[in-house]
Design an enzyme around this catalytic site. Sequence first.
Site, PDB file in Angstrom:
ATOM      1  N   THR A  26       4.303 -13.866   9.615  1.00  0.00           N
ATOM      2  CA  THR A  26       5.133 -13.355  10.723  1.00  0.00           C
ATOM      3  C   THR A  26       5.802 -14.494  11.503  1.00  0.00           C
ATOM      4  O   THR A  26       6.938 -14.353  11.956  1.00  0.00           O
ATOM      5  CB  THR A  26       4.289 -12.491  11.682  1.00  0.00           C
ATOM      6  OG1 THR A  26       3.076 -13.197  11.995  1.00  0.00           O
ATOM      7  CG2 THR A  26       3.910 -11.161  11.059  1.00  0.00           C
TER       8      THR A  26
ATOM      9  N   ASN B  13      35.236  45.560   5.574  1.00  0.00           N
ATOM     10  CA  ASN B  13      33.938  45.909   5.008  1.00  0.00           C
ATOM     11  C   ASN B  13      33.926  45.532   3.539  1.00  0.00           C
ATOM     12  O   ASN B  13      34.772  45.999   2.773  1.00  0.00           O
ATOM     13  CB  ASN B  13      33.690  47.413   5.187  1.00  0.00           C
ATOM     14  CG  ASN B  13      32.226  47.742   4.959  1.00  0.00           C
ATOM     15  OD1 ASN B  13      31.627  47.249   3.998  1.00  0.00           O
ATOM     16  ND2 ASN B  13      31.653  48.548   5.822  1.00  0.00           N
TER      17      ASN B  13
ATOM     18  N   ASN C 234      -3.717  -6.682  19.104  1.00  0.00           N
ATOM     19  CA  ASN C 234      -2.334  -7.137  19.190  1.00  0.00           C
ATOM     20  C   ASN C 234      -1.447  -6.130  18.456  1.00  0.00           C
ATOM     21  O   ASN C 234      -1.652  -5.856  17.280  1.00  0.00           O
ATOM     22  CB  ASN C 234      -2.236  -8.510  18.518  1.00  0.00           C
ATOM     23  CG  ASN C 234      -0.807  -8.971  18.332  1.00  0.00           C
ATOM     24  OD1 ASN C 234       0.054  -8.689  19.147  1.00  0.00           O
ATOM     25  ND2 ASN C 234      -0.569  -9.697  17.241  1.00  0.00           N
TER      26      ASN C 234
ATOM     27  N   TYR D 229      37.553  30.354  -9.057  1.00  0.00           N
ATOM     28  CA  TYR D 229      37.629  29.156  -9.891  1.00  0.00           C
ATOM     29  C   TYR D 229      38.087  29.547 -11.289  1.00  0.00           C
ATOM     30  O   TYR D 229      37.503  30.433 -11.921  1.00  0.00           O
ATOM     31  CB  TYR D 229      36.232  28.528  -9.935  1.00  0.00           C
ATOM     32  CG  TYR D 229      36.138  27.186 -10.630  1.00  0.00           C
ATOM     33  CD1 TYR D 229      37.027  26.151 -10.335  1.00  0.00           C
ATOM     34  CD2 TYR D 229      35.132  26.956 -11.563  1.00  0.00           C
ATOM     35  CE1 TYR D 229      36.908  24.925 -10.958  1.00  0.00           C
ATOM     36  CE2 TYR D 229      35.003  25.732 -12.190  1.00  0.00           C
ATOM     37  CZ  TYR D 229      35.897  24.715 -11.897  1.00  0.00           C
ATOM     38  OH  TYR D 229      35.783  23.502 -12.512  1.00  0.00           O
TER      39      TYR D 229
ATOM     40  N   ARG E 191       0.803  -1.237   0.000  1.00  0.00           N
ATOM     41  CA  ARG E 191       0.000   0.000   0.000  1.00  0.00           C
ATOM     42  C   ARG E 191       0.829   1.276   0.000  1.00  0.00           C
ATOM     43  O   ARG E 191       0.294   2.371  -0.101  1.00  0.00           O
ATOM     44  CB  ARG E 191      -0.968  -0.018   1.200  1.00  0.00           C
ATOM     45  CG  ARG E 191      -2.175  -0.903   0.958  1.00  0.00           C
ATOM     46  CD  ARG E 191      -3.037  -1.019   2.194  1.00  0.00           C
ATOM     47  NE  ARG E 191      -2.460  -1.937   3.171  1.00  0.00           N
ATOM     48  CZ  ARG E 191      -2.860  -2.025   4.441  1.00  0.00           C
ATOM     49  NH1 ARG E 191      -3.802  -1.212   4.888  1.00  0.00           N
ATOM     50  NH2 ARG E 191      -2.298  -2.885   5.259  1.00  0.00           N
TER      51      ARG E 191
ATOM     52  N   TYR F 259       8.536  -4.870  15.119  1.00  0.00           N
ATOM     53  CA  TYR F 259       8.203  -4.690  13.708  1.00  0.00           C
ATOM     54  C   TYR F 259       8.980  -3.505  13.131  1.00  0.00           C
ATOM     55  O   TYR F 259       9.006  -2.428  13.733  1.00  0.00           O
ATOM     56  CB  TYR F 259       6.701  -4.392  13.551  1.00  0.00           C
ATOM     57  CG  TYR F 259       5.782  -5.584  13.719  1.00  0.00           C
ATOM     58  CD1 TYR F 259       6.243  -6.805  14.191  1.00  0.00           C
ATOM     59  CD2 TYR F 259       4.437  -5.473  13.390  1.00  0.00           C
ATOM     60  CE1 TYR F 259       5.389  -7.880  14.330  1.00  0.00           C
ATOM     61  CE2 TYR F 259       3.565  -6.541  13.520  1.00  0.00           C
ATOM     62  CZ  TYR F 259       4.047  -7.746  13.999  1.00  0.00           C
ATOM     63  OH  TYR F 259       3.199  -8.802  14.133  1.00  0.00           O
TER      64      TYR F 259
ATOM     65  N   TYR G  59      29.555  37.120  -3.380  1.00  0.00           N
ATOM     66  CA  TYR G  59      29.989  35.733  -3.291  1.00  0.00           C
ATOM     67  C   TYR G  59      31.399  35.693  -2.726  1.00  0.00           C
ATOM     68  O   TYR G  59      32.332  36.265  -3.295  1.00  0.00           O
ATOM     69  CB  TYR G  59      29.979  35.034  -4.662  1.00  0.00           C
ATOM     70  CG  TYR G  59      30.625  33.663  -4.573  1.00  0.00           C
ATOM     71  CD1 TYR G  59      30.080  32.686  -3.747  1.00  0.00           C
ATOM     72  CD2 TYR G  59      31.802  33.360  -5.252  1.00  0.00           C
ATOM     73  CE1 TYR G  59      30.692  31.443  -3.605  1.00  0.00           C
ATOM     74  CE2 TYR G  59      32.417  32.117  -5.121  1.00  0.00           C
ATOM     75  CZ  TYR G  59      31.854  31.164  -4.286  1.00  0.00           C
ATOM     76  OH  TYR G  59      32.459  29.946  -4.144  1.00  0.00           O
TER      77      TYR G  59
ATOM     78  N   ALA H 295      35.646  51.198  -5.949  1.00  0.00           N
ATOM     79  CA  ALA H 295      34.469  50.492  -6.463  1.00  0.00           C
ATOM     80  C   ALA H 295      34.660  50.119  -7.925  1.00  0.00           C
ATOM     81  O   ALA H 295      35.304  50.838  -8.687  1.00  0.00           O
ATOM     82  CB  ALA H 295      33.235  51.365  -6.299  1.00  0.00           C
TER      83      ALA H 295
HETATM   84  C1  UD1 Z   1       0.155  -8.378  12.263  1.00  0.00           C
HETATM   85  C2  UD1 Z   1      -0.424  -9.331  13.316  1.00  0.00           C
HETATM   86  C3  UD1 Z   1      -1.696  -8.724  13.912  1.00  0.00           C
HETATM   87  C4  UD1 Z   1      -1.368  -7.364  14.499  1.00  0.00           C
HETATM   88  C5  UD1 Z   1      -0.700  -6.467  13.472  1.00  0.00           C
HETATM   89  C6  UD1 Z   1      -0.195  -5.235  14.147  1.00  0.00           C
HETATM   90  C7  UD1 Z   1       0.110 -11.604  12.576  1.00  0.00           C
HETATM   91  C8  UD1 Z   1      -0.364 -12.809  11.924  1.00  0.00           C
HETATM   92  N1  UD1 Z   1      -0.731 -10.589  12.687  1.00  0.00           N
HETATM   93  O1  UD1 Z   1      -0.807  -8.298  11.235  1.00  0.00           O
HETATM   94  O2  UD1 Z   1      -2.216  -9.553  14.914  1.00  0.00           O
HETATM   95  O3  UD1 Z   1      -2.557  -6.761  14.973  1.00  0.00           O
HETATM   96  O4  UD1 Z   1       0.430  -7.129  12.862  1.00  0.00           O
HETATM   97  O5  UD1 Z   1       0.298  -4.318  13.208  1.00  0.00           O
HETATM   98  O6  UD1 Z   1       1.235 -11.576  13.052  1.00  0.00           O
HETATM   99  N2  UD1 Z   1       6.557  -9.619   8.001  1.00  0.00           N
HETATM  100  C9  UD1 Z   1       7.697 -10.309   7.618  1.00  0.00           C
HETATM  101  N3  UD1 Z   1       7.579 -11.475   6.940  1.00  0.00           N
HETATM  102  C10 UD1 Z   1       6.368 -12.000   6.620  1.00  0.00           C
HETATM  103  C11 UD1 Z   1       5.213 -11.289   6.996  1.00  0.00           C
HETATM  104  C12 UD1 Z   1       5.339 -10.112   7.695  1.00  0.00           C
HETATM  105  O7  UD1 Z   1       8.810  -9.864   7.904  1.00  0.00           O
HETATM  106  O8  UD1 Z   1       6.357 -13.071   5.999  1.00  0.00           O
HETATM  107  C13 UD1 Z   1       6.703  -8.345   8.735  1.00  0.00           C
HETATM  108  C14 UD1 Z   1       6.180  -7.167   7.979  1.00  0.00           C
HETATM  109  O9  UD1 Z   1       7.193  -6.563   7.215  1.00  0.00           O
HETATM  110  C15 UD1 Z   1       5.689  -6.266   9.097  1.00  0.00           C
HETATM  111  C16 UD1 Z   1       5.294  -7.229  10.192  1.00  0.00           C
HETATM  112  O10 UD1 Z   1       5.930  -8.440   9.914  1.00  0.00           O
HETATM  113  O11 UD1 Z   1       6.717  -5.450   9.599  1.00  0.00           O
HETATM  114  C17 UD1 Z   1       3.785  -7.422  10.266  1.00  0.00           C
HETATM  115  O12 UD1 Z   1       3.342  -7.977   9.059  1.00  0.00           O
HETATM  116  P1  UD1 Z   1       1.964  -7.559   8.394  1.00  0.00           P
HETATM  117  O13 UD1 Z   1       1.790  -8.335   7.167  1.00  0.00           O
HETATM  118  O14 UD1 Z   1       1.874  -6.084   8.320  1.00  0.00           O
HETATM  119  O15 UD1 Z   1       0.957  -8.133   9.504  1.00  0.00           O
HETATM  120  P2  UD1 Z   1      -0.503  -7.668   9.753  1.00  0.00           P
HETATM  121  O16 UD1 Z   1      -1.396  -8.367   8.815  1.00  0.00           O
HETATM  122  O17 UD1 Z   1      -0.592  -6.206   9.828  1.00  0.00           O
END
Ligand code: UD1
Length: 455
Positions: A79, A372, A164, A382, A15, A100, A361, A418
Site C-alpha cells: 500500500t 381497442n 485500521n 419487419y 479471493r 481504498y 405485439y 376478426a
Molecule cells: C490493509 C492495511 C491494514 C488495514 C486493511 C483494511 C496495510 C499494510 N495494511 O491491509 O492495516 O487494516 O488494509 O482493509 O496497508 N493495494 C494496491 N497496491 C498494492 C497493495 C494494495 O493498490 O501494492 C490496494 C488494494 O487493491 C486494496 C488496498 O490497497 O484496495 C488494501 O490492500 P490489501 O492488500 O487488501 O491490504 P490488507 O492486507 O487488507
Amino acid sequence: MALSIIILAAGQGTRMCSALPKVLHEIAGKPLLEHVVETAAHLPGAQINVVYGHGGKLVPERLAHLAVNWVEQADQLGTGHAVMQAMPAVASADKVLVLYGDVPLIRAETLDRLLKVDGVALLTVSLEDATGYGRIERDQQGHICRIIEHKDASEQQKQIQEINTGIMACSAQQMSMWLERLDNNNSQGEYYLTDLIEMAVADGVEVISVAAQSEAEVLGINDRVQLAALERVYQQEQAQALMRAGVTVMDPSRLDIRGVVTTGQDVVLDINVILEGKVVLGEGIQVGANTSIRNCKIGDGVIIKQHCVLEDAEIGNDATIGPFARIRPEARLSEGVHIGNFVEIKKSIVGKGSKINHLSYIGDSEIGCDVNIGAGTITCNYDGAYKHKTIIGDNAFIGSDTQLVAPVTVGKGATIGAGSTITSDTPDNELSLSRSKQISLKGWRRPVKKPTENK
Ligand code: UD1
Ligand code: CA
C-alpha cells in the site's frame, strides 16, 4: 489547502476467484471503484488519482468515463508503494486523502470529519472479530503509537479490537517525506503505508483517530461472500431512504435498486421488484411482485401488475399494465392506457384511453385515442430487411387475431373484422376484413378407432 485523493485499486483480489479485477465487481450494478470515486467527487475541489495495476489497462478502460487521473502501479509491492506511484501527481502544498477501491460504502460525511483534523488523521473502527486487519496500538495515555499488521502481530496484539480501516489523511509534504523512509522489512516483504504512523509519532506529529459511523462503511471486499453482504447493506439503506420518502416497501429485503430512483408519495412496491438506471415514479403508483423497471418515467396512479418488464419507456397517468407485459424501449403510453397480459409494445405511441388487453405485439406503431385492439393482434413491422410503421386512427376497433402488415394505416373509427390480414390502408368508419369464406361439409364424419379384437 487543496485536496488530492489517492484511491488504491491495484491489488489482485485473489479471493474473488475471478478473471475480473476486484474493483470492477459490482454493488447495485456499479463497479466498486466507481462507488468510491463518486463519493470522493462529493468532496469539494478534490483532484482524484486512482492507482491501478492488476488486470492491466482493463480498469481504466472500463471506467474511462470517470474524471480521474489514472496512475499505474506495475508491480504490487504494498500500500505504501502504491501511494508512492501517485505522489508525482500531487502538489506539495496539498492535503492527501488515501481511500481504498474495495471499500465501496465509505460516506462523504465521514471523510469530511477526517479532513477537519489537523495533522495526521486515521479512520478506525472497533470490530468484534478483527482477524486480518492492522491493529491500532495506543500508549497508556491513549495516544496512537503505531499500526501492527495482523501477520506481524503477537498473540497479545491480536487481542486489540480497534483496527485500521486504511483510510487516512495528512499533508502531501509529510506524506512524501515519510514515504521516502519506508522499507519492506516485514513478514510480507511489502512497503506498508501503515508504517507511516510510527514515523509520524517519532517525528512528534500527533495521529488523531476518527471513528467510522458504522462498520459497513469501512468494510472491505475480499471475496464474493463479503460482496453479497455489502450488496444487502446497500440495498437496505436505499429501501429505507424510499420508505422515508413515502414509499411502502412490502419487504425491504426483497427490493433491488441499481440506479437512481426518484419517487412521489404513496407508491407501493411489492416483493422482488428491481429498479434499474434512472427511474422516475409519480404518486400513488403500485408495482406488482417480480416486476423490473429500467430507465422509465411513470406517471401518477399507474398500476403495474405482477411479472412485467419495462425498459426505456414512458407511461402516462392512470395507465394499467400487466400482469406479464413487456414494455420495450421507446414505448410511450398515454394517460389511462390499458395493457394486459402477454402484450409486447416496442417503439410505439399509444394514445389516451386505448386498450391492448391480451396476447398482442405492437411495434413501430402510432395508435390514436380510445382504440381497442383485440386479442392476438400482431403488427407485422419487419419485412426481413426493414422496419415499417403501422398507424391506427382514433376510435378504431381491431378484431381479434388480426395481422396488420406494415406499412399500413387503419382509418379513424374503422373496424377490422376478426382474423383479418390487413395489407392495405383501410378507410375511416368502415368495416374492413379479409377472411376466407366459411364452409360446412354435409355428411362428413370424424374418423373413429376400430374396436380392438381382444375386447
Ligand atoms: C490493509 C492495511 C491494514 C488495514 C486493511 C483494511 C496495510 C499494510 N495494511 O491491509 O492495516 O487494516 O488494509 O482493509 O496497508 N493495494 C494496491 N497496491 C498494492 C497493495 C494494495 O493498490 O501494492 C490496494 C488494494 O487493491 C486494496 C488496498 O490497497 O484496495 C488494501 O490492500 P490489501 O492488500 O487488501 O491490504 P490488507 O492486507 O487488507
Ligand atoms: Ca484488504
